[in-house]
Motif scaffolding. Sequence first.
Motif, PDB file in Angstrom:
ATOM      1  N   LEU A  90       0.823  -1.198   0.000  1.00  0.00           N
ATOM      2  CA  LEU A  90       0.000   0.000   0.000  1.00  0.00           C
ATOM      3  C   LEU A  90       0.858   1.249   0.000  1.00  0.00           C
ATOM      4  O   LEU A  90       1.866   1.327   0.691  1.00  0.00           O
ATOM      5  CB  LEU A  90      -0.892   0.015   1.249  1.00  0.00           C
ATOM      6  N   GLN A 104      -2.921  10.532   6.236  1.00  0.00           N
ATOM      7  CA  GLN A 104      -2.429   9.729   5.126  1.00  0.00           C
ATOM      8  C   GLN A 104      -3.606   9.105   4.391  1.00  0.00           C
ATOM      9  O   GLN A 104      -4.489   8.508   5.017  1.00  0.00           O
ATOM     10  CB  GLN A 104      -1.489   8.630   5.630  1.00  0.00           C
ATOM     11  N   TYR A 105      -3.575   9.220   3.079  1.00  0.00           N
ATOM     12  CA  TYR A 105      -4.641   8.688   2.225  1.00  0.00           C
ATOM     13  C   TYR A 105      -4.053   7.558   1.385  1.00  0.00           C
ATOM     14  O   TYR A 105      -3.069   7.768   0.671  1.00  0.00           O
ATOM     15  CB  TYR A 105      -5.219   9.794   1.344  1.00  0.00           C
ATOM     16  N   PHE A 106      -4.688   6.408   1.520  1.00  0.00           N
ATOM     17  CA  PHE A 106      -4.142   5.207   0.911  1.00  0.00           C
ATOM     18  C   PHE A 106      -4.699   4.954  -0.490  1.00  0.00           C
ATOM     19  O   PHE A 106      -5.850   5.263  -0.779  1.00  0.00           O
ATOM     20  CB  PHE A 106      -4.448   3.986   1.780  1.00  0.00           C
ATOM     21  N   GLY A 107      -3.859   4.330  -1.315  1.00  0.00           N
ATOM     22  CA  GLY A 107      -4.300   3.810  -2.589  1.00  0.00           C
ATOM     23  C   GLY A 107      -4.902   2.421  -2.412  1.00  0.00           C
ATOM     24  O   GLY A 107      -4.962   1.907  -1.294  1.00  0.00           O
ATOM     25  N   PRO A 108      -5.326   1.809  -3.510  1.00  0.00           N
ATOM     26  CA  PRO A 108      -5.968   0.487  -3.429  1.00  0.00           C
ATOM     27  C   PRO A 108      -4.983  -0.652  -3.209  1.00  0.00           C
ATOM     28  O   PRO A 108      -5.392  -1.763  -2.862  1.00  0.00           O
ATOM     29  CB  PRO A 108      -6.648   0.350  -4.784  1.00  0.00           C
TER      30      PRO A 108
ATOM     31  N   TYR B  36      -8.844   3.967  10.654  1.00  0.00           N
ATOM     32  CA  TYR B  36      -9.047   3.646   9.250  1.00  0.00           C
ATOM     33  C   TYR B  36     -10.077   2.534   9.112  1.00  0.00           C
ATOM     34  O   TYR B  36     -10.189   1.657   9.977  1.00  0.00           O
ATOM     35  CB  TYR B  36      -7.734   3.207   8.595  1.00  0.00           C
ATOM     36  N   GLY B  41     -10.381  -5.964  -0.573  1.00  0.00           N
ATOM     37  CA  GLY B  41      -9.915  -5.561  -1.887  1.00  0.00           C
ATOM     38  C   GLY B  41      -9.648  -4.079  -2.039  1.00  0.00           C
ATOM     39  O   GLY B  41      -9.334  -3.609  -3.141  1.00  0.00           O
ATOM     40  N   LYS B  42      -9.775  -3.333  -0.959  1.00  0.00           N
ATOM     41  CA  LYS B  42      -9.554  -1.875  -1.007  1.00  0.00           C
ATOM     42  C   LYS B  42      -8.439  -1.478  -0.053  1.00  0.00           C
ATOM     43  O   LYS B  42      -8.072  -2.228   0.862  1.00  0.00           O
ATOM     44  CB  LYS B  42     -10.828  -1.128  -0.603  1.00  0.00           C
ATOM     45  N   GLY B  43      -7.913  -0.279  -0.254  1.00  0.00           N
ATOM     46  CA  GLY B  43      -6.962   0.253   0.699  1.00  0.00           C
ATOM     47  C   GLY B  43      -7.685   0.851   1.895  1.00  0.00           C
ATOM     48  O   GLY B  43      -8.883   1.148   1.830  1.00  0.00           O
ATOM     49  N   PRO B  44      -6.989   1.029   3.012  1.00  0.00           N
ATOM     50  CA  PRO B  44      -7.615   1.651   4.191  1.00  0.00           C
ATOM     51  C   PRO B  44      -8.053   3.078   3.875  1.00  0.00           C
ATOM     52  O   PRO B  44      -7.338   3.814   3.180  1.00  0.00           O
ATOM     53  CB  PRO B  44      -6.496   1.631   5.230  1.00  0.00           C
TER      54      PRO B  44
END
Lengths: 115, 113
Positions: A90, A104-108, B36, B41-44
């Motif tokens: 991630l 913090q903003y996460f990607g997939p 979070y 299947g997704k990010g936090p």
Amino acid sequence: KAGVTQTPRYLIKTRGQQVTLSCSPISGHRSVSWYQQTPGQGLQFLFEYFSETQRNKGNFPGRFSGRQFSNSRSEMNVSTLELGDSALYLCASSLVRQGRSYEQYFGPGTRLTVT
Amino acid sequence: QQQVKQSPQSLIVQKGGISIINCAYENTAFDYFPWYQQFPGKGPALLIAIRPDVSEKKEGRFTISFNKSAKQFSLHIMDSQPGDSATYFCAASNLGSQGNLIFGKGTKLSVKP
């Protein structure tokens, strides 16, 4: 605003190979952090980059490396892949205020499978 | 000292009920505590965050309660809905950790209709 994007989304590699993962942060975010997520160890910090400089590094072997480009995009590389490197990788981006990143903003994520 | 301990590991709540997830930390230098939410299947996704200068923060149905002396913080989800079924992570960081969030192990929440 577009979110954090990561490519590729899925990868299957063989032991001993190397892999490069890419992350594009939210526009205007200059800090990029990388994490490894596994069922056993949870979310673990790999490293953080800001203004093309690695500012912090987690407790991972030197096979894990990264870099950041002038447009804030980041890549991480894992060399000599091991079975235990199978994980969701991630990337998270954040603004930096007074030298520190907060939200913090996460990607997939990129799902890496090592066979 | 770098750990964040999260409980319970899993939680089943009826629709309309209150979901409560707890976290405890040891490092008194921690000064930022986000929560979070992660779907399969997704990010936090960042839900809500708190600094230790306040004891509670509310955003919609989500509330963080913070107890500095006990070194504990918790997430309350009011009027829980089936769409809230996900894994929730607490985290902590401190000045100087530069982008390093220390995460709890996660709580898998299931809201039954």
